[in-house]
Each structure stands twice: as C-alpha cells, then as structure tokens.
Design a protein around this motif. Structure first.
Motif, short mmCIF file in Angstrom:
data_model
loop_
_atom_site.label_atom_id
_atom_site.label_comp_id
_atom_site.label_asym_id
_atom_site.label_seq_id
_atom_site.Cartn_x
_atom_site.Cartn_y
_atom_site.Cartn_z
N LEU A 149 0.94 -1.01 -0.04
CA LEU A 149 -0.21 0.04 0.03
C LEU A 149 0.92 1.51 -0.01
O LEU A 149 0.44 2.18 -0.65
CB LEU A 149 -0.88 -0.11 1.17
CG LEU A 149 -1.97 -0.99 1.07
CD1 LEU A 149 -2.70 -1.14 2.46
CD2 LEU A 149 -2.96 -0.96 0.14
N ASN A 150 1.93 1.25 0.71
CA ASN A 150 2.96 2.26 0.62
C ASN A 150 3.65 2.63 -0.71
O ASN A 150 3.41 3.73 -0.91
CB ASN A 150 4.13 2.18 1.69
CG ASN A 150 4.62 3.41 2.13
OD1 ASN A 150 4.27 4.62 2.22
ND2 ASN A 150 5.85 3.16 2.00
N ALA A 151 3.76 1.64 -1.32
CA ALA A 151 4.18 1.89 -2.62
C ALA A 151 3.32 2.41 -3.59
O ALA A 151 3.70 3.35 -4.43
CB ALA A 151 4.83 0.23 -3.37
N ALA A 152 1.95 2.12 -3.47
CA ALA A 152 1.27 2.87 -4.25
C ALA A 152 1.07 4.27 -3.78
O ALA A 152 0.81 5.14 -4.63
CB ALA A 152 -0.02 1.96 -4.13
N LEU A 153 1.00 4.40 -2.59
CA LEU A 153 0.82 5.68 -2.11
C LEU A 153 1.96 6.54 -2.27
O LEU A 153 1.80 7.75 -2.88
CB LEU A 153 0.46 5.84 -0.60
CG LEU A 153 0.30 7.15 0.03
CD1 LEU A 153 -0.75 7.83 -0.48
CD2 LEU A 153 0.15 6.73 1.59
N LEU A 154 3.08 6.20 -2.41
CA LEU A 154 4.38 6.77 -2.90
C LEU A 154 4.27 7.11 -4.01
O LEU A 154 5.10 8.28 -4.41
CB LEU A 154 5.57 6.21 -2.22
CG LEU A 154 5.97 6.20 -0.69
CD1 LEU A 154 7.16 5.31 -0.40
CD2 LEU A 154 5.83 7.75 -0.21
N THR A 155 4.01 6.31 -4.99
CA THR A 155 3.83 6.60 -6.46
C THR A 155 3.08 7.99 -6.81
O THR A 155 3.34 9.04 -7.44
CB THR A 155 3.21 5.58 -7.33
OG1 THR A 155 3.89 4.32 -7.19
CG2 THR A 155 2.89 5.74 -8.68
N VAL A 156 1.97 8.06 -6.21
CA VAL A 156 1.11 9.41 -6.14
C VAL A 156 1.82 10.63 -5.28
O VAL A 156 1.93 11.85 -6.05
CB VAL A 156 -0.06 9.09 -5.19
CG1 VAL A 156 -1.10 10.38 -5.18
CG2 VAL A 156 -1.08 8.05 -6.18
N ARG A 157 2.56 10.01 -4.07
CA ARG A 157 3.07 11.24 -3.32
C ARG A 157 4.27 12.07 -4.21
O ARG A 157 4.52 13.10 -4.11
CB ARG A 157 3.50 10.63 -2.03
CG ARG A 157 4.16 11.55 -1.02
CD ARG A 157 3.27 12.50 -0.19
NE ARG A 157 4.11 13.33 0.54
CZ ARG A 157 3.31 14.04 1.47
NH1 ARG A 157 2.05 14.05 1.56
NH2 ARG A 157 4.26 14.76 2.36
N VAL A 158 5.08 11.13 -4.66
CA VAL A 158 6.59 11.51 -5.33
C VAL A 158 6.01 12.06 -6.48
O VAL A 158 6.78 13.24 -6.96
CB VAL A 158 7.22 10.45 -5.62
CG1 VAL A 158 8.38 10.73 -6.42
CG2 VAL A 158 7.84 9.59 -4.08
N ARG A 159 5.21 11.81 -7.30
CA ARG A 159 4.59 12.55 -8.51
C ARG A 159 4.23 14.07 -7.82
O ARG A 159 4.38 14.80 -8.57
CB ARG A 159 3.54 11.78 -9.36
CG ARG A 159 3.19 12.21 -10.45
CD ARG A 159 2.11 11.48 -11.22
NE ARG A 159 2.52 10.04 -11.40
CZ ARG A 159 1.84 8.96 -10.95
NH1 ARG A 159 0.41 9.40 -10.52
NH2 ARG A 159 2.25 7.87 -11.15
N CYS A 160 3.35 13.90 -6.94
CA CYS A 160 2.85 15.07 -6.48
C CYS A 160 3.80 16.20 -6.11
O CYS A 160 3.93 17.47 -6.34
CB CYS A 160 1.84 14.98 -5.28
SG CYS A 160 1.38 16.42 -4.58
#
Length: 175
Positions: A149-160
């Motif tokens: 779940l953190n990998a999915a969230l970090l994909t969004v977070r890093v892009r943001c």
C-alpha cells in the motif's frame, strides 16, 4: 507490556513529534506564501501510517508471532537507522520539512544532507521502517500489506511532490 510494544509506542511518539514540527513548519511556510499540493492523498497517508502501528501490535498479539532473534534484532537496527535518516531529513530541510507537500515559491531546492544523494530520502526511511518495524517481531503480514500500500501511495506522493517543486505556483491545483 513487552519491549516490542514499547518500541511501537516509541515510534508512535516519534510520529506525534513529527506532527508538532510539521504544524510549526506549516505556519512558517504559509506565512511566506507556501502553497500546498496533494492534500487529497494526505488522509490516506495518515490512515496507512496509523494502520502500520496498529497492525504491528495486532498481528503479534492475535497471531501469536514469535520473536525471531537474528531477524528481529537486525530489524530493530533498521528501525533505529530509519529514525536517524528521517531526523537528518528534518534537520536538513529545517522549517521547509513537512508531512504535507507545501512549497514556498522562490526558495531553491535543497541539495544538502541526504538530499545530496537521494531526491526523497524521507520516503526511504518510511519504506525501511514499514518493513523493519513489523518484522522486528515476526509480523510479516503487516510488513507485506504496508509495503504494498505504501508503494502505491508513494507513487502518487512522489509525483505530486516533484510536480509541486517544479511548478510551485500551480501546486494547489494538484491532488
């Protein structure tokens, strides 16, 4: 109360200390025209990080996970190293560090400290902690679920975050 419960509670206390620093830094950033990006994913991040701590205690308690000495002590060392890296990031960014993505227009990107080698060292600390804290007492399911779940969230977070740093004036338009 076991040593592992105390470790998880110490990490929880560290997270609360982060929130105190983040609130202070939010005021500093906003007073200087800081613009927030990614507020839409922030509640999911808070929920996931809270679930990590709860999951560590729940899995070790309800599933009766044993303490694996060799792996366990190695993972405790990783948890401690992750805390060190996280606070190195906080210190390096100073008042610009935050749990939210807030960019103050006109300030240059930080390239010192751990940012000399990594674009997002705090997220390396989060990922390491998310694997190591549960595995310190055999909570492999919590480690697996959090990591995915953190990998999915970090994909969004890093892009943001990367978008906000590249275009701070438009940051509030991004989720």
């Amino acid at each position: 109360m076991t040593w592992y419960t105390l470790l998880v509670l110490a990490v929880a206390a560290e997270r609360l200390a982060e929130l105190v620093v983040a609130r202070r830094n939010t005021r500093w950033s906003r007073a200087r025209g800081g613009v927030e990006a990614g507020s839409g994913h922030y509640p999911a991040m808070v929920a996931l990080h809270t679930a990590l701590l709860v999951g560590c205690l729940a899995e070790t308690g309800f599933a009766d996970r044993p303490f694996p000495p060799v792996l366990g002590w190695a993972m405790v060392a990783v948890v401690l190293a992750a805390q060190g890296l996280r606070w190195w990031c906080v210190r390096t960014l100073g008042p610009r560090w935050n749990t939210r993505v807030i960019v103050v227009p006109g300030l240059p990107r930080v390239t010192g400290g751990p940012y000399r080698w990594l674009s997002h060292p705090n997220y390396v600390a989060v990922a390491a902690e998310g694997i190591a804290l549960p595995l310190a007492h055999g909570a492999w399911l919590t480690a697996l679920v959090f990591t995915a779940l953190n990998a999915a969230l970090l994909t969004v977070r890093v892009r943001c975050e990367d978008g906000a740093l590249a275009h701070p004036a438009a940051a509030d338009a991004r989720a």
